[in-house]
Each structure stands twice: as structure tokens, then as C-alpha cells.
Scaffold this motif. Sequence first.
Motif, short mmCIF file in Angstrom:
data_model
loop_
_atom_site.label_atom_id
_atom_site.label_comp_id
_atom_site.label_asym_id
_atom_site.label_seq_id
_atom_site.Cartn_x
_atom_site.Cartn_y
_atom_site.Cartn_z
N PHE A 1 0.86 -1.17 0.00
CA PHE A 1 0.00 0.00 0.00
C PHE A 1 0.90 1.23 0.00
O PHE A 1 1.72 1.39 0.90
CB PHE A 1 -0.90 0.04 1.25
CG PHE A 1 -1.93 -1.05 1.28
CD1 PHE A 1 -3.15 -0.86 0.67
CD2 PHE A 1 -1.67 -2.25 1.90
CE1 PHE A 1 -4.11 -1.86 0.70
CE2 PHE A 1 -2.61 -3.26 1.93
CZ PHE A 1 -3.83 -3.06 1.32
N ASP A 2 0.76 2.09 -1.00
CA ASP A 2 1.49 3.35 -1.05
C ASP A 2 0.57 4.47 -0.59
O ASP A 2 -0.52 4.63 -1.12
CB ASP A 2 1.97 3.66 -2.47
CG ASP A 2 3.05 2.71 -2.95
OD1 ASP A 2 3.80 2.22 -2.10
OD2 ASP A 2 3.13 2.46 -4.16
N CYS A 3 1.02 5.21 0.41
CA CYS A 3 0.22 6.33 0.89
C CYS A 3 0.27 7.44 -0.16
O CYS A 3 1.36 7.88 -0.54
CB CYS A 3 0.76 6.83 2.23
SG CYS A 3 -0.15 8.26 2.85
N PRO A 4 -0.89 7.92 -0.63
CA PRO A 4 -0.89 8.98 -1.64
C PRO A 4 -0.49 10.33 -1.05
O PRO A 4 -0.24 11.27 -1.80
CB PRO A 4 -2.34 9.00 -2.12
CG PRO A 4 -3.13 8.47 -0.99
CD PRO A 4 -2.25 7.47 -0.30
N HIS A 5 -0.38 10.43 0.27
CA HIS A 5 -0.07 11.70 0.92
C HIS A 5 1.43 11.85 1.20
O HIS A 5 2.00 12.89 0.92
CB HIS A 5 -0.86 11.85 2.21
CG HIS A 5 -2.32 11.63 2.01
ND1 HIS A 5 -3.12 12.57 1.41
CD2 HIS A 5 -3.11 10.58 2.30
CE1 HIS A 5 -4.35 12.10 1.34
NE2 HIS A 5 -4.37 10.89 1.88
N CYS A 6 2.05 10.81 1.77
CA CYS A 6 3.46 10.92 2.14
C CYS A 6 4.35 10.00 1.31
O CYS A 6 5.57 10.11 1.38
CB CYS A 6 3.66 10.65 3.63
SG CYS A 6 3.32 8.94 4.13
N GLY A 7 3.76 9.06 0.57
CA GLY A 7 4.53 8.18 -0.30
C GLY A 7 5.10 6.94 0.38
O GLY A 7 5.76 6.13 -0.27
N VAL A 8 4.88 6.77 1.67
CA VAL A 8 5.42 5.62 2.39
C VAL A 8 4.70 4.35 1.93
O VAL A 8 3.48 4.33 1.78
CB VAL A 8 5.26 5.80 3.92
CG1 VAL A 8 5.58 4.53 4.67
CG2 VAL A 8 6.13 6.92 4.39
N THR A 9 5.49 3.30 1.69
CA THR A 9 4.94 2.01 1.28
C THR A 9 4.80 1.13 2.51
O THR A 9 5.74 0.98 3.28
CB THR A 9 5.85 1.33 0.24
OG1 THR A 9 5.97 2.20 -0.87
CG2 THR A 9 5.29 -0.01 -0.18
N THR A 10 3.63 0.53 2.68
CA THR A 10 3.37 -0.41 3.77
C THR A 10 3.20 -1.79 3.15
O THR A 10 2.41 -1.96 2.22
CB THR A 10 2.10 -0.03 4.55
OG1 THR A 10 2.25 1.30 5.05
CG2 THR A 10 1.84 -0.99 5.69
N ALA A 11 3.97 -2.75 3.64
CA ALA A 11 3.88 -4.12 3.14
C ALA A 11 3.12 -4.97 4.15
O ALA A 11 3.42 -4.94 5.34
CB ALA A 11 5.27 -4.70 2.93
N SER B 1 2.58 6.37 9.04
CA SER B 1 3.59 7.42 8.97
C SER B 1 3.00 8.82 9.10
O SER B 1 3.44 9.62 9.91
CB SER B 1 4.37 7.29 7.66
OG SER B 1 5.40 8.21 7.63
N CYS B 2 1.98 9.14 8.27
CA CYS B 2 1.45 10.51 8.28
C CYS B 2 0.07 10.62 8.94
O CYS B 2 -0.41 11.72 9.20
CB CYS B 2 1.39 11.08 6.87
SG CYS B 2 0.15 10.33 5.80
N GLY B 3 -0.60 9.48 9.18
CA GLY B 3 -1.90 9.48 9.85
C GLY B 3 -3.09 9.74 8.94
O GLY B 3 -4.23 9.72 9.38
#
Length: 171
Positions: free
Chosen positions: A5-15, A29-31
Motif C-alpha cells: 500500500f502506497d500512501c498517496p499523501h506521504c509516499g510511504v509504502t506499507t507491506a 507514517s502521516c496518519g
Amino acid sequence: MARMFDCPHCGVTTALPEGMYLDSDDCDSCGRNYWETPLPEEEETSAPGHSAEDSLLFLKYSAIGLLESADEQIHGWSLERVLETEELPEHIQTAVAMIQTVRELIELEADLHNPTSKAEYSNGIPVREHYQKLEPEQQEDGTTVLVTRNYFADVYPDGFRHHPAYREEEA
């Protein structure tokens, strides 16, 4: 196989490993909500990417700090102190030499592209962050008081502490 999952706000990828589900729809990461589309003005104000030199600078500070901490742990700085490497078993002496070589190589390569110390990355984000935390401190009389401690953290070029691969530990 893990789902990403890529956060569209901060770009962090969650596996997420197979069979696991998100605990919530909010990014660790960004909430912000993963499924919420960023507003156009948010996309325009997001921090720009970073350069290869920025990555080297991050490695110079962050990775070298970790290697120095590993060396201190091996030498027992926080436990029983070993004064000289010769006091360690031969295989540990070899590991210490490898750690020192990797540290020197990272520093040499980073200095080739950035010979002076920078306070900011190419995108304007500070390289280091100073912050304070309240922590309990045991007094001689057995009481505990809250004290303010100063901390410094190496910042990744996108403005977060730590590399994106290790951000779950911050939550």
C-alpha cells in the motif's frame, strides 16, 4: 506474497504479509487515510524528491552512526567495557575490522560528492533534527522527577526520521 500500500499523501509504502489486513485505513507514517485522494494544493506543496547526493549524505550520517553504535556494543561500552580489540575473540576482531572498513568507505564515497557538511538536503529539508523529550529520572532519595532531555536525529531527505523501510518502528 506481501501486498503493498502506497500512501498517496506521504509516499510511504506499507507491506502486509499474505493473510494480514490493515489495522486501520490510516497511514502509520502521516496518519492520513490511504483511500482519501490528496487535494490538488497538497500535491503541489509536497516536498520534492531528493538527489543521489542527498542519499549519500543520509548514509554518511545515519548508517555511519549505526556502525559506530555496533562497534561500541561489541566493545562493551554500555555493558562491561573491553578496552582493546585484541581482548576479543578472533572472529569478533574480524567483524570489528569489517564494520570500521564499511564506515570508512561510506564516509569516503559521501565526501567525494559532498566534501563539505551540509545542514540541508537539496530540497531544503534539514539533515538533522533537534528535539526534546520529557523522561523520568530516578533521584538519589528514591523519588522520580521528569527531566527534559535533548535528542538529535538524522532525517531522511523526505523529512521523516529513519529510512522508509524502517518507519513502522517509529509508530
